[in-house]
Design a protein around this motif. Sequence first.
Motif, PDB file in Angstrom:
ATOM      1  N   TYR A 126       0.818  -1.302   0.126  1.00  0.00           N
ATOM      2  CA  TYR A 126      -0.037   0.100   0.053  1.00  0.00           C
ATOM      3  C   TYR A 126       0.776   1.201  -0.060  1.00  0.00           C
ATOM      4  O   TYR A 126       0.455   2.393  -0.521  1.00  0.00           O
ATOM      5  CB  TYR A 126      -0.952  -0.042   1.019  1.00  0.00           C
ATOM      6  N   ALA A 127       1.885   1.232   0.516  1.00  0.00           N
ATOM      7  CA  ALA A 127       2.873   2.364   0.700  1.00  0.00           C
ATOM      8  C   ALA A 127       3.326   2.599  -0.749  1.00  0.00           C
ATOM      9  O   ALA A 127       3.480   3.777  -1.225  1.00  0.00           O
ATOM     10  CB  ALA A 127       4.083   1.996   1.378  1.00  0.00           C
ATOM     11  N   LEU A 128       3.732   1.427  -1.435  1.00  0.00           N
ATOM     12  CA  LEU A 128       4.027   1.816  -2.962  1.00  0.00           C
ATOM     13  C   LEU A 128       3.031   2.176  -3.988  1.00  0.00           C
ATOM     14  O   LEU A 128       2.977   3.172  -4.786  1.00  0.00           O
ATOM     15  CB  LEU A 128       4.522   0.323  -3.680  1.00  0.00           C
ATOM     16  N   LEU A 129       1.781   1.735  -3.642  1.00  0.00           N
ATOM     17  CA  LEU A 129       0.578   2.219  -4.250  1.00  0.00           C
ATOM     18  C   LEU A 129       0.235   3.740  -4.172  1.00  0.00           C
ATOM     19  O   LEU A 129      -0.020   4.377  -5.040  1.00  0.00           O
ATOM     20  CB  LEU A 129      -0.689   1.459  -3.835  1.00  0.00           C
ATOM     21  N   VAL A 130       0.557   4.153  -2.917  1.00  0.00           N
ATOM     22  CA  VAL A 130       0.400   5.562  -2.822  1.00  0.00           C
ATOM     23  C   VAL A 130       1.522   6.401  -3.312  1.00  0.00           C
ATOM     24  O   VAL A 130       1.167   7.494  -3.825  1.00  0.00           O
ATOM     25  CB  VAL A 130       0.362   5.735  -1.039  1.00  0.00           C
ATOM     26  N   LEU A 131       2.697   6.133  -3.042  1.00  0.00           N
ATOM     27  CA  LEU A 131       3.816   6.546  -3.994  1.00  0.00           C
ATOM     28  C   LEU A 131       3.608   6.641  -5.455  1.00  0.00           C
ATOM     29  O   LEU A 131       3.735   7.677  -5.954  1.00  0.00           O
ATOM     30  CB  LEU A 131       4.885   5.748  -3.726  1.00  0.00           C
ATOM     31  N   VAL A 132       2.913   5.686  -6.003  1.00  0.00           N
ATOM     32  CA  VAL A 132       2.876   5.662  -7.369  1.00  0.00           C
ATOM     33  C   VAL A 132       1.843   6.824  -7.815  1.00  0.00           C
ATOM     34  O   VAL A 132       1.792   7.359  -8.587  1.00  0.00           O
ATOM     35  CB  VAL A 132       2.299   4.195  -8.123  1.00  0.00           C
ATOM     36  N   ALA A 133       0.586   6.611  -6.943  1.00  0.00           N
ATOM     37  CA  ALA A 133      -0.478   7.525  -7.164  1.00  0.00           C
ATOM     38  C   ALA A 133      -0.111   9.034  -6.802  1.00  0.00           C
ATOM     39  O   ALA A 133      -0.499  10.085  -7.573  1.00  0.00           O
ATOM     40  CB  ALA A 133      -1.600   7.151  -6.051  1.00  0.00           C
ATOM     41  N   ALA A 134       0.676   9.506  -5.922  1.00  0.00           N
ATOM     42  CA  ALA A 134       1.007  10.620  -5.439  1.00  0.00           C
ATOM     43  C   ALA A 134       2.146  11.369  -6.116  1.00  0.00           C
ATOM     44  O   ALA A 134       2.141  12.521  -6.623  1.00  0.00           O
ATOM     45  CB  ALA A 134       1.346  10.836  -3.996  1.00  0.00           C
ATOM     46  N   GLU A 135       3.179  10.497  -6.772  1.00  0.00           N
ATOM     47  CA  GLU A 135       4.330  11.143  -7.268  1.00  0.00           C
ATOM     48  C   GLU A 135       4.546  10.423  -8.797  1.00  0.00           C
ATOM     49  O   GLU A 135       4.912  11.277  -9.564  1.00  0.00           O
ATOM     50  CB  GLU A 135       5.528  10.666  -6.586  1.00  0.00           C
ATOM     51  N   GLY A 136       4.085   9.155  -8.842  1.00  0.00           N
ATOM     52  CA  GLY A 136       4.613   8.572 -10.258  1.00  0.00           C
ATOM     53  C   GLY A 136       3.614   9.042 -11.421  1.00  0.00           C
ATOM     54  O   GLY A 136       4.039   9.183 -12.459  1.00  0.00           O
ATOM     55  N   VAL A 137       2.140   8.913 -11.143  1.00  0.00           N
ATOM     56  CA  VAL A 137       1.299   9.309 -11.895  1.00  0.00           C
ATOM     57  C   VAL A 137       1.437  10.650 -12.325  1.00  0.00           C
ATOM     58  O   VAL A 137       1.557  11.118 -13.766  1.00  0.00           O
ATOM     59  CB  VAL A 137      -0.356   8.918 -11.417  1.00  0.00           C
ATOM     60  N   PRO A 138       1.680  11.787 -11.495  1.00  0.00           N
ATOM     61  CA  PRO A 138       1.851  13.352 -11.930  1.00  0.00           C
ATOM     62  C   PRO A 138       3.081  13.259 -12.910  1.00  0.00           C
ATOM     63  O   PRO A 138       3.291  13.915 -13.929  1.00  0.00           O
ATOM     64  CB  PRO A 138       1.877  14.015 -10.890  1.00  0.00           C
ATOM     65  N   LEU A 139       4.353  12.494 -12.337  1.00  0.00           N
ATOM     66  CA  LEU A 139       5.373  12.628 -13.328  1.00  0.00           C
ATOM     67  C   LEU A 139       5.416  11.895 -14.498  1.00  0.00           C
ATOM     68  O   LEU A 139       5.784  12.368 -15.578  1.00  0.00           O
ATOM     69  CB  LEU A 139       6.486  11.674 -12.294  1.00  0.00           C
ATOM     70  N   LEU A 140       4.465  10.917 -14.620  1.00  0.00           N
ATOM     71  CA  LEU A 140       4.178  10.219 -15.790  1.00  0.00           C
ATOM     72  C   LEU A 140       3.269  11.035 -16.811  1.00  0.00           C
ATOM     73  O   LEU A 140       3.634  11.152 -18.120  1.00  0.00           O
ATOM     74  CB  LEU A 140       3.555   8.839 -15.645  1.00  0.00           C
ATOM     75  N   LEU A 141       2.268  11.580 -16.383  1.00  0.00           N
ATOM     76  CA  LEU A 141       1.536  12.313 -17.195  1.00  0.00           C
ATOM     77  C   LEU A 141       1.616  13.971 -17.142  1.00  0.00           C
ATOM     78  O   LEU A 141       0.719  14.526 -17.598  1.00  0.00           O
ATOM     79  CB  LEU A 141      -0.133  12.107 -16.552  1.00  0.00           C
ATOM     80  N   ARG A 142       2.901  14.284 -16.750  1.00  0.00           N
ATOM     81  CA  ARG A 142       3.098  15.757 -16.638  1.00  0.00           C
ATOM     82  C   ARG A 142       2.823  16.233 -17.952  1.00  0.00           C
ATOM     83  O   ARG A 142       2.463  17.592 -18.034  1.00  0.00           O
ATOM     84  CB  ARG A 142       4.822  16.004 -16.135  1.00  0.00           C
TER      85      ARG A 142
END
Length: 71
Positions: free
Chosen positions: A36-52
């Motif tokens: 769940y920590a990885l899921l939160v990290l992906v949602a909070a940091e990864g997705v905005p970075l990917l879709l910037r």
Amino acid sequence: MIVAVAGLAVVFAVYFALGALPDGVKEVGLVRALRYALLVLVAAEGVPLLLRRWLPVGEVRGHAAPERVTA
């Protein structure tokens, strides 16, 4: 709207990928917390970075860019 749907698709893909771990592994408390920590990290940091590229300028973290006041 398309960016939001794409972001949700990425989050769900990570969620289901982490859910595919063997039951013996994913039922361990530490592994569950890390999943769940990885899921939160992906949602909070990864997705905005990917879709910037498709996000409006200044709204990467959900905050609008401050307006410049010219005198």
